[in-house]
Design a protein around this motif. Structure first.
Motif, short mmCIF file in Angstrom:
data_model
loop_
_atom_site.label_atom_id
_atom_site.label_comp_id
_atom_site.label_asym_id
_atom_site.label_seq_id
_atom_site.Cartn_x
_atom_site.Cartn_y
_atom_site.Cartn_z
N GLY A 145 0.85 -1.19 0.00
CA GLY A 145 0.00 0.00 0.00
C GLY A 145 0.88 1.23 0.00
O GLY A 145 1.64 1.45 -0.93
N ASP A 146 0.79 2.04 1.07
CA ASP A 146 1.63 3.24 1.15
C ASP A 146 2.79 3.05 2.13
O ASP A 146 3.42 4.01 2.56
N GLU A 147 3.12 1.79 2.45
CA GLU A 147 4.23 1.49 3.35
C GLU A 147 5.38 0.82 2.59
O GLU A 147 5.16 0.10 1.63
N ILE A 148 6.59 1.09 3.04
CA ILE A 148 7.78 0.42 2.53
C ILE A 148 8.26 -0.50 3.65
O ILE A 148 8.52 -0.04 4.76
N VAL A 149 8.37 -1.78 3.35
CA VAL A 149 8.79 -2.77 4.34
C VAL A 149 10.15 -3.32 3.91
O VAL A 149 10.32 -3.75 2.77
N MET A 150 11.12 -3.27 4.83
CA MET A 150 12.46 -3.80 4.55
C MET A 150 12.73 -4.94 5.51
O MET A 150 12.38 -4.87 6.69
N ARG A 151 13.35 -5.99 4.97
CA ARG A 151 13.75 -7.13 5.78
C ARG A 151 15.21 -7.43 5.52
O ARG A 151 15.65 -7.44 4.37
N LYS A 152 15.94 -7.71 6.58
CA LYS A 152 17.33 -8.13 6.43
C LYS A 152 17.31 -9.57 5.93
O LYS A 152 16.62 -10.42 6.48
N LEU A 153 18.06 -9.82 4.86
CA LEU A 153 18.15 -11.17 4.34
C LEU A 153 19.06 -11.98 5.24
O LEU A 153 20.13 -11.52 5.66
N ARG A 154 18.66 -13.17 5.56
CA ARG A 154 19.35 -14.00 6.55
C ARG A 154 20.48 -14.84 5.96
O ARG A 154 21.28 -15.37 6.68
N LYS A 155 20.51 -15.00 4.66
CA LYS A 155 21.51 -15.87 4.04
C LYS A 155 22.91 -15.31 4.26
O LYS A 155 23.13 -14.12 4.17
N ASN A 156 23.84 -16.19 4.49
CA ASN A 156 25.24 -15.78 4.55
C ASN A 156 25.78 -15.68 3.14
O ASN A 156 25.50 -16.54 2.31
N ARG A 157 26.55 -14.67 2.89
CA ARG A 157 27.12 -14.50 1.56
C ARG A 157 28.40 -15.29 1.45
O ARG A 157 29.16 -15.41 2.39
N ARG A 158 28.63 -15.80 0.26
CA ARG A 158 29.89 -16.49 -0.01
C ARG A 158 30.99 -15.44 -0.12
O ARG A 158 30.75 -14.30 -0.49
N THR A 159 32.18 -15.85 0.20
CA THR A 159 33.32 -14.95 0.04
C THR A 159 34.25 -15.52 -1.02
O THR A 159 34.25 -16.72 -1.29
N LEU A 160 35.01 -14.65 -1.62
CA LEU A 160 35.99 -15.06 -2.62
C LEU A 160 37.36 -15.11 -1.97
O LEU A 160 37.70 -14.26 -1.15
N LYS A 161 38.14 -16.09 -2.36
CA LYS A 161 39.49 -16.21 -1.83
C LYS A 161 40.42 -15.30 -2.62
O LYS A 161 40.32 -15.18 -3.83
N LEU A 162 41.32 -14.66 -1.91
CA LEU A 162 42.29 -13.80 -2.57
C LEU A 162 43.22 -14.62 -3.44
O LEU A 162 43.47 -15.79 -3.19
N GLY A 163 43.75 -14.00 -4.46
CA GLY A 163 44.70 -14.67 -5.32
C GLY A 163 44.09 -15.29 -6.56
O GLY A 163 44.80 -15.76 -7.43
N ARG A 164 42.74 -15.29 -6.63
CA ARG A 164 42.10 -15.81 -7.83
C ARG A 164 42.09 -14.72 -8.89
O ARG A 164 41.80 -13.57 -8.60
#
Length: 75
Positions: free
Chosen positions: A36-55
């Protein structure tokens, strides 16, 4: 209730007390929904993958990995 202002670039700052309660940190993803006239925000619970240095990654590789991560967060 905390109040925030929309900047000229249509950005908002989440008040510190809201960030603290939800544990929101720099780099976290929020899901945004309009109800409607509301904005609802939710924090996403998934953990993000990380990239290894040197690639050795091309800009295309980086973009693909970002898109994959965004899709994972939305599931």
């Amino acid at each position: 209730m905390p109040i925030t202002k929309v900047t000229r670039n249509y950005q908002v700052t989440l008040p510190a007390e809201v960030r603290k309660v939800l544990g929101i940190r720099e780099g976290d993803f929020l899901e945004v929904e309009v109800r409607g006239d509301e904005i609802v925000m939710r924090k996403l619970r998934k953990n993000r993958r990380t990239l290894k240095l040197g690639r050795n990654l091309t800009p295309e590789d980086i973009e693909r990995i970002i898109e994959e991560g965004m899709r994972e967060c939305m599931q």
